[in-house]
Design an enzyme around this catalytic site. Structure first.
Site, PDB file in Angstrom:
ATOM      1  N   LYS A 120       4.643 -11.639 -13.688  1.00 21.99           N
ATOM      2  CA  LYS A 120       5.116 -10.301 -14.423  1.00 21.99           C
ATOM      3  C   LYS A 120       5.909 -10.441 -15.699  1.00 21.99           C
ATOM      4  O   LYS A 120       5.775 -10.171 -16.697  1.00 21.99           O
ATOM      5  CB  LYS A 120       5.518  -9.205 -13.618  1.00 21.99           C
ATOM      6  CG  LYS A 120       4.470  -8.678 -12.819  1.00 21.99           C
ATOM      7  CD  LYS A 120       5.045  -7.518 -12.053  1.00 21.99           C
ATOM      8  CE  LYS A 120       4.057  -6.716 -11.221  1.00 21.99           C
ATOM      9  NZ  LYS A 120       3.380  -7.323 -10.518  1.00 21.99           N
ATOM     10  N   GLU A 204      13.077  -3.687 -14.122  1.00 20.11           N
ATOM     11  CA  GLU A 204      12.758  -2.792 -15.302  1.00 20.11           C
ATOM     12  C   GLU A 204      13.629  -1.452 -15.131  1.00 20.11           C
ATOM     13  O   GLU A 204      13.829  -0.933 -14.140  1.00 20.11           O
ATOM     14  CB  GLU A 204      11.211  -2.408 -15.091  1.00 20.11           C
ATOM     15  CG  GLU A 204      10.361  -3.516 -15.626  1.00 20.11           C
ATOM     16  CD  GLU A 204       8.907  -3.170 -15.363  1.00 20.11           C
ATOM     17  OE1 GLU A 204       8.853  -1.868 -15.113  1.00 20.11           O
ATOM     18  OE2 GLU A 204       8.030  -3.557 -15.819  1.00 20.11           O
ATOM     19  N   HIS A 239       4.458   3.702  -4.525  1.00 20.94           N
ATOM     20  CA  HIS A 239       4.013   2.972  -5.556  1.00 20.94           C
ATOM     21  C   HIS A 239       2.521   2.649  -5.363  1.00 20.94           C
ATOM     22  O   HIS A 239       1.978   1.455  -5.941  1.00 20.94           O
ATOM     23  CB  HIS A 239       4.694   1.589  -5.884  1.00 20.94           C
ATOM     24  CG  HIS A 239       6.278   1.802  -6.271  1.00 20.94           C
ATOM     25  ND1 HIS A 239       6.541   2.648  -7.529  1.00 20.94           N
ATOM     26  CD2 HIS A 239       7.462   1.739  -5.470  1.00 20.94           C
ATOM     27  CE1 HIS A 239       7.945   2.713  -7.367  1.00 20.94           C
ATOM     28  NE2 HIS A 239       8.471   2.223  -6.045  1.00 20.94           N
ATOM     29  N   ARG A 301      -8.624  -8.499 -12.706  1.00 21.83           N
ATOM     30  CA  ARG A 301      -9.726  -8.563 -11.437  1.00 21.83           C
ATOM     31  C   ARG A 301     -10.403  -7.090 -11.573  1.00 21.83           C
ATOM     32  O   ARG A 301     -10.066  -6.116 -12.404  1.00 21.83           O
ATOM     33  CB  ARG A 301      -9.159  -8.638  -9.972  1.00 21.83           C
ATOM     34  CG  ARG A 301      -8.101  -7.696  -9.712  1.00 21.83           C
ATOM     35  CD  ARG A 301      -7.631  -7.577  -8.287  1.00 21.83           C
ATOM     36  NE  ARG A 301      -6.366  -7.163  -8.305  1.00 21.83           N
ATOM     37  CZ  ARG A 301      -5.922  -5.998  -8.053  1.00 21.83           C
ATOM     38  NH1 ARG A 301      -7.101  -4.854  -8.274  1.00 21.83           N
ATOM     39  NH2 ARG A 301      -4.872  -5.376  -8.023  1.00 21.83           N
TER      40      ARG A 301
END
Length: 634
Positions: A120, A204, A239, A301
Site C-alpha cells: 500500500k 492514514e 472494515h 484480482r
C-alpha cells in the site's frame, strides 16, 4: 501477445469463487480442475469440476497457500491455465511468475502490476506520481512503534493503521485516541503477519464520514483499459464489506467522471491487464464531490462483489478474464459498456450477530436459499462449515430497475434464508437493508457501528411464528413424532362463558417459557423444521427460532456460563492475553484474543469479578468448548 487457446482451467481456490469460475468455463467449453484440502474432500466445488486433485491438509498454509502443490496439480491434471480466484494466492506475484515459468497461462494481471499495487505504501507513492489523488498519512519505512505513535499524533486522531500488504479488511485498525494506539498497533501487526506474512503498516488520516467507492477496471495486452463503472461498499463491519451495490447512490456525472478516470489512470500507470478494482475513500459529509475522493488501494484480482457489476452491465467478468488471458482484446470499448438498473449484494456469513458475530461451525442439516435472486454459494445442505477458512457461505444478489426495488427484493430474499443448526447473519442483513436511512442513501462506513445495538438485538418471533410452533408441536405430539414432548402438555387458557376455549401450548424459547397459540388466520412463516432432538425450528425474517417443549438443559453453548468459565466458542489459536490470574475485571472488559477463520475475536468478562484462573498462554491451540479462564464474581 500470442497465447495458445485455453482448454483446461485449474482454479487455485475453493468454495463459491471456484464454482463461479467453473460455471463460466463450462459455458465456454473449457475443462475444469479443482484442488482441495483434506477438509474439503466432499465440498461442492470438488464435485463441480471435471477433475479434482488433493493438495494437502486442512490448514491453508499446507494446501491452498502452497504454490508448488497447485502447479504440480495443474500439470498432473493436464490443465493449461490457472485462475487464482480471490484470497489465498490471488495477489501473490511470486506465484503468478511461477505459474508462467511452468508454461501455464496465468488468468490474472502481470506480476509487476501485482507487486506495484501489492504494498500500500509503494502503491500510494506510485499513484501520487501518476497524478491520482491519495489520502494524507505516513508511508515511511521506519516501523519502530515509537516512530509510528509519533507520526500518528502528528497526523491527528482518529487515524487508521493499515497493513502494508493487507486486503479484505484484514490488518486494519481504527484508533480514536493516543492511549489506544500501542494495543491497536500490536493487534494489527499480529493479524497482518498471520494473514500476509508481513507485519509492516502505514498510517492514514481517518475521514469521519467516509464512503468506500471502488471502480471495476479491465485492461488487455493491446494497451486498452476501460472501467465498468463504480460500486459502493460503504456498509461495513470491522472494515469487512457486508453489503455492496452498483451504482453508488448519490453519484452525479461529474463525480463519476472524476473517479472512473482516476481509476483508469491508475491501471494504465502499472500496465494493467485483466480484472482489477481501484478503491477510493470519499468524504460523504457534504455528499459525493469530485475533489473529496482519494485513492486507497488497488485489488489486483476479481473482487468478491463482482456480481453487482455483472448485473448492471450484463457482462460476465470471468469470461472477460479468460479472453484477456488468452491474448484477445477487450470484448467492448468504453462507449459500448452501459449501466442498466441497480444491483445489490449481501454476504451471507456463518456467524452469530447476537454473540458478537462469532463464527458458527457445524453441519448444514438444513440449508435453503431463496430462488428469487441470484445466489452464489460455496456450500450445500449436508455440508460442514469448518473453522479453517473464511465463514462466508453465499452471496445473494438482487437487480432491479431502481435502487428501491433492488433493496426490497434483496431484503425479502434475506428474510427467506433458512439455515440450521449453523447460525447466519441473514436476519442482520435484512435489518440493514430495511433501515430507512440506508434506503434513503444516507450511508457511510460507520453506518453499522452506530446502529449495532439495534441491528443485533435478539430477534423475537412474530405471532405467526408462535402459532406455527404451537401447531407443529401439536402435530408432533399427536403423531408421536417427539418423545421429548410429554403428554398431556397442552393447557386451556382464557376460558370464557359463551365463548370457545383457546388452546395454548407451553414451549421454551431461549430458555424461557412462552405460551403459543395455534391460529388458523395467522399468516404462516416460510417453513417449520422438526429435529430428531424434539426441537421445533421456525424460520422467519432470516432467523431460526428453536422451540422446546421442555425446560432446556444447562448451558452448553461454549459461551461464558454463570459459573464464570470462559470457554472457547470455536477451535482457534490464542494470540493475546490482556489479563493475568488475580486481576480484577469489569463486565465487558477484554480478557484474551482468539484467532479463528482468519480473524481475531476478543473474549470479554461476562460480569464484574476477579480472574481466578488462566488456563492458556499465547500461542496455544484450543478446541471448541475448552475452558480458557475462570472468573469469580465480585
Amino acid at each position: 501477445m500470442a497465447v495458445a487457446p485455453i482448454t483446461s482451467i485449474l482454479v487455485a481456490n475453493r468454495g463459491e469463487i471456484a464454482r463461479r469460475v467453473f460455471a463460466t468455463a463450462r459455458r465456454m467449453g473449457i475443462a475444469t480442475v479443482a484442488v482441495f484440502s483434506e477438509a474439503d474432500a466432499d465440498a461442492p466445488h470438488v464435485h463441480d469440476a471435471d477433475q479434482a486433485v488433493l493438495i494437502g491438509p486442512a490448514a491453508a498454509r499446507e494446501s491452498y497457500l502452497v504454490g508448488d502443490k497447485i502447479i504440480a496439480a495443474a500439470r498432473h491434471a493436464g490443465a493449461d491455465a490457472i485462475h487464482p480466484g480471490y484470497g489465498f494466492l490471488s495477489e501473490n506475484a511470486d506465484f503468478a511468475e511461477a505459474v508462467m515459468a511452468a508454461g501455464l497461462t496465468w488468468i490474472g494481471p502481470p506480476p509487476a502490476a501485482i507487486r506495484a499495487m501489492g504494498l500500500k505504501d509503494a502503491a500510494k507513492a506510485l499513484m501520487q506520481a501518476a497524478g491520482v489523488p491519495v489520502t494524507p498519512g505516513y508511508l515511511g519505512a521506519d516501523q519502530d512503534a515509537k516512530t509510528l505513535a509519533r507520526e500518528a499524533a502528528q497526523i491527528g486522531y482518529p487515524v487508521l493503521i493499515k497493513a502494508v500488504a493487507g486486503g479484505g479488511g484484514k490488518g486494519m485498525r481504527l484508533v480514536e485516541a493516543g492511549a489506544d494506539f500501542d494495543a491497536a498497533l500490536a493487534s494489527c501487526q499480529r493479524e497482518a503477519k498471520a494473514s500476509f506474512g508481513d507485519d509492516r503498516v502505514l498510517l492514514e488520516t481517518y475521514v469521519t464520514r467516509p464512503r468506500h467507492i471502488e471502480v471495476q477496471v479491465f485492461g488487455d495486452a493491446h494497451g486498452n483499459v476501460v472501467h465498468l463503472f463504480e460500486r459502493d461498499c460503504s456498509l461495513q463491519r470491522r472494515h469487512q464489506k457486508v453489503i455492496e451495490e452498483a451504482p453508488a447512490p448519490g453519484m452525479d456525472a461529474a463525480t463519476r467522471a472524476a473517479v472512473t478516470s482516476a481509476a483508469v489512470k491508475a491501471a494504465q500507470a502499472v500496465g494493467y491487464r485483466g480484472a482489477g478494482t481501484v478503491e477510493f475513500i470519499a468524504d460523504a459529509s457534504e455528499g459525493l464531490r469530485p475533489d473529496r475522493i482519494w485513492f486507497m488501494e488497488m485489488n489486483t484480482r476479481l473482487q468478491v462483489e463482482h456480481p453487482v457489476t455483472e448485473m448492471v452491465t450484463g457482462l460476465d467478468l470471468v469470461e472477460w478474464q479468460i479472453r484477456v488471458a488468452s491474448g484477445e482484446p477487450l470484448p467492448l470499448t468504453q462507449d459500448q459498456i452501459t449501466l442498466t438498473g441497480h444491483a445489490v449484494e449481501a454476504r451471507l456469513y456463518a456467524e452469530n450477530p447476537a454473540s458478537g458475530f462469532l463464527p458458527s461451525t457445524g453441519v448444514l442439516e438444513h440449508f435453503r436459499l431463496p430462488p428469487t435472486v441470484r445466489a452464489d454459494s460455496g456450500v450445500e445442505e449436508g455440508g460442514r462449515i469448518t473453522p479453517f477458512y473464511d465463514p462466508m457461505i453465499a452471496k445473494l444478489i438482487a437487480h432491479g430497475e431502481t435502487r428501491e426495488q433492488a433493496l426490497a427484493d434483496l431484503a425479502q430474499a434475506c428474510d427467506a434464508v433458512e439455515v440450521w443448526p449453523v447460525k447466519t447473519n441473514a436476519g442482520f442483513l435484512a435489518r440493514c437493508l430495511e433501515e430507512p436511512s440506508f434506503i434513503a442513501g444516507d450511508v457511510d462506513t460507520g453506518f453499522i457501528a452506530r446502529r449495532l445495538d439495534d441491528l443485533t438485538a435478539p430477534a423475537e418471533p412474530s405471532p405467526a411464528a408462535l402459532a406455527a410452533a404451537a401447531a407443529a408441536a401439536m402435530i408432533a405430539d399427536d403423531s408421536g413424532l417427539s418423545e421429548a414432548m410429554p403428554s398431556p402438555w397442552r393447557e386451556l387458557a382464557g376460558f370464557r362463558l359463551n365463548a370457545p376455549p383457546e388452546t395454548a401450548v407451553r414451549l421454551f424459547l431461549h430458555g424461557k417459557p412462552v405460551l403459543a397459540r395455534p391460529s388458523e388466520t395467522a399468516a404462516a412463516p416460510r417453513s417449520v423444521l422438526l429435529t430428531d432432538d424434539g426441537e421445533i425450528i421456525v424460520f422467519e425474517a432470516g432467523e431460526a427460532f428453536a422451540f422446546l417443549s421442555h425446560p432446556p438443559a444447562a448451558d452448553r453453548d461454549g459461551g461464558p456460563a454463570a459459573d464464570g468459565q470462559i470457554r472457547s466458542p470455536m477451535p482457534g489459536k490464542v494470540t493475546g492475553l490482556t489479563v493475568k490470574a488475580g486481576d480484577t475485571v469489569t463486565k465487558g472488559q477484554p480478557l484474551l484474543t482468539l484467532e479463528a477463520m482468519k480473524m481475531e475475536h476478543a473474549l470479554t468478562a461476562p460480569f464484574d469479578g476477579t480472574v481466578s484462573e488462566l488456563s492458556v498462554e499465547v500461542g496455544a491451540q484450543v478446541s471448541e468448548g475448552a475452558v480458557l479462564a475462570k472468573l469469580t464474581a465480585s
